[in-house]
Design an enzyme around this catalytic site. Structure first.
Site, short mmCIF file in Angstrom:
data_model
loop_
_atom_site.label_atom_id
_atom_site.label_comp_id
_atom_site.label_asym_id
_atom_site.label_seq_id
_atom_site.Cartn_x
_atom_site.Cartn_y
_atom_site.Cartn_z
N ASP A 96 0.80 -1.10 0.01
CA ASP A 96 0.42 0.07 0.18
C ASP A 96 1.40 1.86 0.08
OD1 ASP A 96 1.04 -0.25 2.35
OD2 ASP A 96 -1.17 -0.59 3.15
N ASN A 152 -7.23 -2.30 14.45
CA ASN A 152 -9.64 -2.84 13.27
C ASN A 152 -9.08 -4.40 13.17
OD1 ASN A 152 -7.77 -2.25 11.81
ND2 ASN A 152 -9.41 -0.31 11.17
N HIS A 156 -7.41 -4.31 10.22
CA HIS A 156 -7.41 -4.56 8.55
C HIS A 156 -5.39 -4.68 7.94
CE1 HIS A 156 -4.87 0.29 9.03
NE2 HIS A 156 -3.85 -1.09 9.54
N GLU A 159 -9.65 -1.48 5.77
CA GLU A 159 -10.02 -1.43 6.48
C GLU A 159 -11.51 -2.09 6.35
OE1 GLU A 159 -8.47 0.63 8.72
OE2 GLU A 159 -8.26 2.81 8.34
C1 GLP Z 1 -0.46 0.71 8.20
C2 GLP Z 1 -0.43 -0.07 7.24
C3 GLP Z 1 -0.11 -1.17 7.66
C4 GLP Z 1 0.03 -1.98 8.93
C5 GLP Z 1 -0.09 -1.52 10.12
C6 GLP Z 1 0.43 -1.61 11.33
O1 GLP Z 1 -1.50 0.78 8.56
N1 GLP Z 1 -0.84 0.20 6.37
O2 GLP Z 1 -0.07 -2.28 6.29
O3 GLP Z 1 0.36 -3.58 8.65
O4 GLP Z 1 0.30 -0.19 10.02
O5 GLP Z 1 1.31 -1.36 11.58
P1 GLP Z 1 2.39 -1.81 12.63
O6 GLP Z 1 3.29 -2.45 12.25
O7 GLP Z 1 3.61 -0.21 12.83
O8 GLP Z 1 1.59 -1.66 14.31
#
Ligand code: GLP
Length: 243
Positions: free
Chosen positions: A66, A134, A136, A141
């Site tokens: 993404d 959440n 995702h 989402e």
């Molecule tokens: C973002 C990314 C996700 C990732 C999430 C969790 O929202 N788009 O791909 O999994 O963060 O991030 P973290 O690993 O910092 O908790």
């Protein structure tokens, strides 16, 4: 589904590195990478393996999950910059084989192109995922249809709040993103999801035991034939086997 519960983040990163390295040794590997704090330890281990001459990145093709809409690829908080800084600038990868969604320009056309590129590569052998509080995955989402391919999404207030730690103020966090869809992710031949910390415990419980519902996007992973979850103690703390 395989669940690996590790004592700490270091151990998780080692486990994930072992799996990625295995896939990288196959002919013409294709790996999907993720951003966020969860895979940073994995990327450090991969760089270490490269420096010790145990891994060669020259034949690897990559697709990232993404990117924020509106951030130039050189913006310090862009996911393009994240991947260059945390992995790609430190290994012998051929940058023409690196694919990271674009957050600027004709986004609809880009989404179609991205799906074509994935197909042309022969498909993703291994997709690395983190998870949002959440549930995702990528930036899919709650509510995003399971049939979705690469598309543009509005970010949830919870995601904007969680990701504001990387920006000077919450107002600077983009409100939209381009993300591989749920279908794109599920089409990967294998998936490794990495999660650490108590703030992920509920999402992890729902991923494994919750009903399969778009309200918790990661719950769809229950239907994937080759899924491995790599968790630390805290992220696993709500699982029955830990209680
Ligand atoms: C973002 C990314 C996700 C990732 C999430 C969790 O929202 N788009 O791909 O999994 O963060 O991030 P973290 O690993 O910092 O908790």
């Amino acid at each position: 589904m395989n669940v690996i519960i590790c004592s700490d983040y270091e151990q998780m990163s080692l486990e994930a590195c072992r799996i990625v390295a295995g896939v990288m040794r196959k002919d013409k590997p294709v790996i999907g990478f993720a951003t966020g704090s969860s895979p940073i330890g994995l990327y450090k281990k991969l760089i270490g393996e490269y420096e010790n001459k145990k891994l060669d990145f020259s034949c690897l093709t990559t697709f990232n999950l993404d990117e924020y809409v509106g951030l130039d690829k050189n913006h310090i908080q862009s996911y393009n910059n994240f991947m260059m800084t945390n992995l790609f600038n430190h290994v012998n990868i051929d940058k023409s084989k690196v694919h990271i969604p674009s957050g600027t320009g004709d986004l609809e056309a880009f989404c179609r192109l991205y799906e074509n590129e994935i197909e042309k590569s022969g498909g993703i052998d291994l997709q690395i995922l983190g998870i949002g509080r959440n549930g995702h995955i990528g930036f899919n989402e709650p509510g995003v249809p399971f049939g979705s391919k690469t598309h543009i999404v509005n970010l949830d207030a919870d995601t904007i709040e969680a990701n504001s730690r990387f920006f000077d103020s919450i107002e600077e966090v983009p409100t939209k993103a381009v993300t591989m869809g749920i279908r794109t992710i599920m089409n990967s031949k294998s998936i490794v999801l990495i999660a650490n910390g108590a703030q992920k415990a509920k999402a992890i419980y729902n991923t494994i035991y919750g009903p399969v519902t778009t309200e918790c996007p990661s719950s769809v992973l229950q239907l994937h034939p080759d899924l491995t979850l790599i968790l630390d103690d805290q992220a696993a703390s709500m699982l029955p086997q830990k209680k």
